[in-house]
Design a protein around this motif. Structure first.
Motif: not given
Length: 360
Positions: A34, A41, A59, A149, A152-153, A156
């Motif tokens: 990440v 991002r 992702l 993932l 966490m995405c 974030a």
């Protein structure tokens, strides 16, 4: 007493991490991945992309890379397992040649037999299969990694805002976490770019030398670039040994020369110039971290040794303003307050005579 309590706390913590390594390893891997795609991002957010795009694109990038790596490793390991038994006769012929060559110089047959008994090529390939097998275990944890993932995405953006809001109360901790992300990302990006370049050149050299399974050894070269200090040796021994079994001593020597020329140029002369002080760890600390994290997490720990050490440094050292001496100790860079005025000025001046290079 402080030293003893610190060692005891470290032993207890590492023992606990090792007990839950099957969970801790994927969590750290997901965190590192990440962090690696965080610029994607940020680039999308700056262009007003919706939230689902900010989550889906990073992702998909990470999952595509993981699936591609696991697929290549699975196919290559299956090919390696099928090709090793075919070289038993070739190894027997090489041992007979070694006995004849040693006899010319007066070396006894018993001594040669003892040396050959200690050297078993199958053990080398078994170690490679163990390394790849440990990495293939990521495939069995792929669902867990994908869920981590995704979580966490999703978190974030909020996590970054919450951490930044604490800059007034814990500025050292916030700066340490930000520095950890920057160093980890730079380390991963630069190492990946040069790892792909090195792997491509290695594969090309192996194809020219007609060494079997060049793609497998290229993947191994890419993976071992993340293993500090001894990664080059791990990536060199299996293809050199296979070159010996398949083409003889001449092929093995050419593989060693080609690998040495490619890796010395890329990893010793070019890579440090781009990494700069991204790692901030001395050679001794890097080697110790490799040993410790490999013992705790297995093969995955060898690859995540640098990011894990950077995270440990951020939480325990960089977050404490009074621990500048400890930071200098693990990076072997003299702290600012210990330098004289002339050295401090030389540090900030570009190209000054008194400038001291940062750790590589």
């Amino acid at each position: 007493m402080v030293v003893l309590l610190t060692i005891a706390g470290a032993v207890i913590t590492l023992a606990g991490i090792r007990a839950v390594s099957s969970i801790f390893g994927p969590v750290v891997l997901a965190l590192v991945l990440v962090i690696a795609v965080a610029p994607v991002r940020g680039w999308l957010a700056a262009r007003g992309a919706p939230v689902w795009v900010l989550v889906a694109v990073p992702l998909l990038i990470v999952l595509t890379v993981l699936l591609g790596m696991v697929t290549v490793l699975a196919v290559s390991v299956a090919q390696l397992a099928s090709i090793i038994p075919t070289y038993s006769d070739r190894f027997t012929a090489l041992t007979d040649q070694a006995r004849e060559f040693a006899a010319r110089f007066g070396v006894g047959t018993e001594q040669v037999n003892q040396a050959l008994a200690a050297f078993d090529p199958s053990q080398v390939f078994q170690l490679v299969q163990t390394l790849f097998g440990g990495l293939l275990s990521i495939g069995s944890s792929l669902f867990l990694i994908a869920v981590l993932l995704l979580a966490m995405c999703l978190d974030a953006g909020a996590f970054g805002r919450i951490v930044s809001s604490g800059s007034d109360r814990r500025p050292a901790l916030v700066n340490a976490l930000a520095e950890f992300g920057r160093r980890t990302r730079r380390y991963l990006v630069v190492s990946t770019v040069f790892g792909m370049l090195t792997a491509t050149l290695d594969v090309g050299a192996l194809i020219l030398l007609d060494v079997p399974l060049p793609l497998l050894w290229g993947v191994l070269a890419l993976i071992t670039i993340y293993i500090p200090n001894i990664g080059f040796i791990i990536g060199l021994v299996p293809p050199a040994l296979l070159g010996l079994l398949d083409g003889g001593v001449r092929t093995m020597v050419l593989v060693i020369i080609a690998y040495s020329a490619i890796n010395v140029v890329t990893q010793s002369f070019i890579l440090p110039k781009f990494l700069g002080d991204a790692v901030g760890l001395s050679t001794t600390v890097t080697l110790l971290s490799l040993i410790v994290w490999t013992f705790v997490l297995g093969p995955l720990g060898a690859i995540l040794a640098i990011p894990l050490s950077l995270l440990t440094r951020a939480l325990l050292i960089d977050s404490d303003p009074s621990a500048t001496w400890a930071a200098a100790l693990i990076s072997l860079e003299e702290p600012e307050d210990a330098r004289g005025p002339e050295k401090a000025a030389g540090k900030t001046a570009e190209g000054g005579d008194d400038a001291e290079p940062g750790p590589r």
